[in-house]
Write a protein that holds these residues in place. Structure first.
Motif, PDB file in Angstrom:
ATOM      1  N   MET A 114       0.845  -1.183   0.000  1.00 25.35           N
ATOM      2  CA  MET A 114       0.000   0.000   0.000  1.00 25.35           C
ATOM      3  C   MET A 114       0.886   1.241   0.000  1.00 25.35           C
ATOM      4  N   SER A 115       0.629   2.119  -0.972  1.00 24.96           N
ATOM      5  CA  SER A 115       1.398   3.354  -1.014  1.00 24.96           C
ATOM      6  C   SER A 115       0.475   4.541  -1.265  1.00 24.96           C
ATOM      7  N   LEU A 116       0.980   5.702  -0.907  1.00 23.85           N
ATOM      8  CA  LEU A 116       0.253   6.947  -1.122  1.00 23.85           C
ATOM      9  C   LEU A 116       0.835   7.591  -2.371  1.00 23.85           C
ATOM     10  N   VAL A 117      -0.044   7.891  -3.328  1.00 18.87           N
ATOM     11  CA  VAL A 117       0.373   8.469  -4.605  1.00 18.87           C
ATOM     12  C   VAL A 117      -0.307   9.818  -4.764  1.00 18.87           C
ATOM     13  N   GLY A 118       0.497  10.864  -5.009  1.00 14.09           N
ATOM     14  CA  GLY A 118      -0.040  12.208  -5.120  1.00 14.09           C
ATOM     15  C   GLY A 118      -0.110  12.689  -6.554  1.00 14.09           C
ATOM     16  N   TYR A 119      -1.021  13.628  -6.781  1.00 15.89           N
ATOM     17  CA  TYR A 119      -1.148  14.274  -8.092  1.00 15.89           C
ATOM     18  C   TYR A 119      -1.304  15.771  -7.856  1.00 15.89           C
ATOM     19  N   ALA A 120      -0.435  16.552  -8.514  1.00 21.24           N
ATOM     20  CA  ALA A 120      -0.477  18.011  -8.403  1.00 21.24           C
ATOM     21  C   ALA A 120      -0.619  18.607  -9.797  1.00 21.24           C
ATOM     22  N   ARG A 121      -1.437  19.681  -9.903  1.00 24.82           N
ATOM     23  CA  ARG A 121      -1.644  20.315 -11.205  1.00 24.82           C
ATOM     24  C   ARG A 121      -1.879  21.802 -11.016  1.00 24.82           C
ATOM     25  N   VAL A 122      -1.289  22.577 -11.907  1.00 22.66           N
ATOM     26  CA  VAL A 122      -1.620  23.991 -12.051  1.00 22.66           C
ATOM     27  C   VAL A 122      -1.955  24.221 -13.520  1.00 22.66           C
ATOM     28  N   SER A 123      -2.649  25.316 -13.788  1.00 25.89           N
ATOM     29  CA  SER A 123      -3.145  25.543 -15.148  1.00 25.89           C
ATOM     30  C   SER A 123      -2.136  26.163 -16.096  1.00 25.89           C
ATOM     31  N   SER A 124      -1.243  27.000 -15.591  1.00 28.39           N
ATOM     32  CA  SER A 124      -0.365  27.711 -16.520  1.00 28.39           C
ATOM     33  C   SER A 124       1.091  27.625 -16.096  1.00 28.39           C
ATOM     34  N   SER A 125       1.964  27.866 -17.050  1.00 31.27           N
ATOM     35  CA  SER A 125       3.397  27.772 -16.796  1.00 31.27           C
ATOM     36  C   SER A 125       3.876  28.834 -15.811  1.00 31.27           C
ATOM     37  N   GLY A 126       3.112  29.903 -15.632  1.00 29.14           N
ATOM     38  CA  GLY A 126       3.491  30.951 -14.693  1.00 29.14           C
ATOM     39  C   GLY A 126       3.204  30.585 -13.242  1.00 29.14           C
ATOM     40  N   GLN A 127       2.446  29.532 -13.025  1.00 35.49           N
ATOM     41  CA  GLN A 127       2.099  29.104 -11.675  1.00 35.49           C
ATOM     42  C   GLN A 127       3.108  28.057 -11.193  1.00 35.49           C
ATOM     43  N   THR A 128       3.176  27.892  -9.881  1.00 33.65           N
ATOM     44  CA  THR A 128       4.127  26.942  -9.312  1.00 33.65           C
ATOM     45  C   THR A 128       3.421  25.755  -8.663  1.00 33.65           C
ATOM     46  N   LEU A 129       4.066  24.622  -8.737  1.00 36.27           N
ATOM     47  CA  LEU A 129       3.551  23.384  -8.144  1.00 36.27           C
ATOM     48  C   LEU A 129       4.110  23.170  -6.740  1.00 36.27           C
ATOM     49  N   GLU A 130       4.970  24.054  -6.292  1.00 33.26           N
ATOM     50  CA  GLU A 130       5.713  23.871  -5.050  1.00 33.26           C
ATOM     51  C   GLU A 130       4.824  23.624  -3.828  1.00 33.26           C
ATOM     52  N   VAL A 131       3.789  24.439  -3.636  1.00 30.72           N
ATOM     53  CA  VAL A 131       2.927  24.315  -2.459  1.00 30.72           C
ATOM     54  C   VAL A 131       2.224  22.956  -2.456  1.00 30.72           C
ATOM     55  N   GLN A 132       1.668  22.565  -3.596  1.00 26.88           N
ATOM     56  CA  GLN A 132       0.995  21.270  -3.672  1.00 26.88           C
ATOM     57  C   GLN A 132       1.980  20.130  -3.417  1.00 26.88           C
ATOM     58  N   ARG A 133       3.162  20.226  -4.018  1.00 28.66           N
ATOM     59  CA  ARG A 133       4.184  19.184  -3.840  1.00 28.66           C
ATOM     60  C   ARG A 133       4.513  19.016  -2.360  1.00 28.66           C
ATOM     61  N   GLU A 134       4.741  20.144  -1.664  1.00 28.45           N
ATOM     62  CA  GLU A 134       5.067  20.096  -0.235  1.00 28.45           C
ATOM     63  C   GLU A 134       3.945  19.457   0.578  1.00 28.45           C
ATOM     64  N   GLN A 135       2.693  19.813   0.259  1.00 29.66           N
ATOM     65  CA  GLN A 135       1.550  19.245   0.993  1.00 29.66           C
ATOM     66  C   GLN A 135       1.433  17.735   0.756  1.00 29.66           C
ATOM     67  N   LEU A 136       1.631  17.319  -0.474  1.00 22.27           N
ATOM     68  CA  LEU A 136       1.527  15.892  -0.796  1.00 22.27           C
ATOM     69  C   LEU A 136       2.641  15.088  -0.131  1.00 22.27           C
ATOM     70  N   LEU A 137       3.854  15.629  -0.140  1.00 12.14           N
ATOM     71  CA  LEU A 137       4.972  14.944   0.515  1.00 12.14           C
ATOM     72  C   LEU A 137       4.769  14.901   2.028  1.00 12.14           C
ATOM     73  N   ALA A 138       4.251  15.998   2.603  1.00 11.88           N
ATOM     74  CA  ALA A 138       3.970  16.036   4.042  1.00 11.88           C
ATOM     75  C   ALA A 138       2.888  15.024   4.423  1.00 11.88           C
ATOM     76  N   ALA A 139       1.975  14.736   3.490  1.00 12.70           N
ATOM     77  CA  ALA A 139       0.913  13.760   3.742  1.00 12.70           C
ATOM     78  C   ALA A 139       1.427  12.326   3.627  1.00 12.70           C
ATOM     79  N   GLY A 140       2.684  12.179   3.194  1.00 14.67           N
ATOM     80  CA  GLY A 140       3.278  10.846   3.119  1.00 14.67           C
ATOM     81  C   GLY A 140       3.343  10.232   1.736  1.00 14.67           C
ATOM     82  N   CYS A 141       3.046  11.011   0.704  1.00 13.25           N
ATOM     83  CA  CYS A 141       3.098  10.473  -0.665  1.00 13.25           C
ATOM     84  C   CYS A 141       4.532  10.073  -1.009  1.00 13.25           C
ATOM     85  N   GLU A 142       4.676   8.829  -1.466  1.00 15.23           N
ATOM     86  CA  GLU A 142       5.986   8.344  -1.885  1.00 15.23           C
ATOM     87  C   GLU A 142       6.278   8.721  -3.326  1.00 15.23           C
TER      88      GLU A 142
END
Length: 185
Positions: free
Chosen positions: A1-29
């Motif tokens: 059993m593993s935790l799998v995260g998915y992060a998306r933003v709409s445009s190239s000017g936006q950053t995925l950093e906040v979502q990535r940090e939240q998903l990793l903090a939630a334990g996503c491998e």
């Protein structure tokens, strides 16, 4: 059993950093990320890879529901795929969503309806704003991304379309469109 995260933003000017940090903090491998519009699942390669990656017993996690889908139909299709694979679905910022219970599935459907409604309202507001700006003479549209004059100049010097595209770092189709505009105008 593993935790799998998915992060998306709409445009190239936006950053995925906040979502990535939240998903990793939630334990996503494993976290799949992309910069694509959420109004459709077409062309969202990382989403498709994530859905193929998950296995029975895994949990698929997103930060917010609108990061996964903007339409009820797309959301239902994705959740049905996960359910068929016996993969649980969780939304970090909307904790009442748990697809293993009837209450959670109802909550999911209600939130999806609101997300779709919000998208429709945003499109309407944008269209109204553009219409008003055009009426006031303030809307000029997007700046051209292809230097049409340069394309025409090179073509008149005998440079072939493929070479023009290479020199200007644009697609050949863009060269042909620029040259077609010359014939039309």
């Amino acid at each position: 059993m593993s935790l799998v995260g998915y992060a998306r933003v709409s445009s190239s000017g936006q950053t995925l950093e906040v979502q990535r940090e939240q998903l990793l903090a939630a334990g996503c491998e494993k976290v799949f990320e992309e910069k694509r519009s959420g109004t459709t699942t077409d062309g969202r390669d990382q989403l498709q890879q994530a859905l193929e990656w998950v296995r029975e017993g895994d949990t698929f996690i997103v930060c917010r529901l609108d990061r996964l889908a903007r339409s009820i139909i797309d959301l239902r299709t994705i959740v049905d795929q996960l359910t068929a694979k016996r993969v649980e679905f969780r939304v970090l910022q909307q904790g009442a969503i748990d697809t293993t219970s009837p209450h959670g599935r109802l909550m999911l459907s209600m939130l999806a309806a609101f997300a779709e409604f919000e998208t429709d309202l945003r499109k309407d507001r944008q269209a109204e704003g553009i219409s008003k700006a055009k009426a006031e003479g303030r809307y000029k549209g997007r700046k051209p991304s292809v230097p049409t004059d340069e394309v025409r100049k090179l073509h008149s010097e005998g440079v072939r379309p493929a070479e023009i595209a290479r020199r200007l770092k644009i697609g050949r189709a863009s060269v042909y469109r620029a040259l077609g505009q010359e014939a039309d105008g």
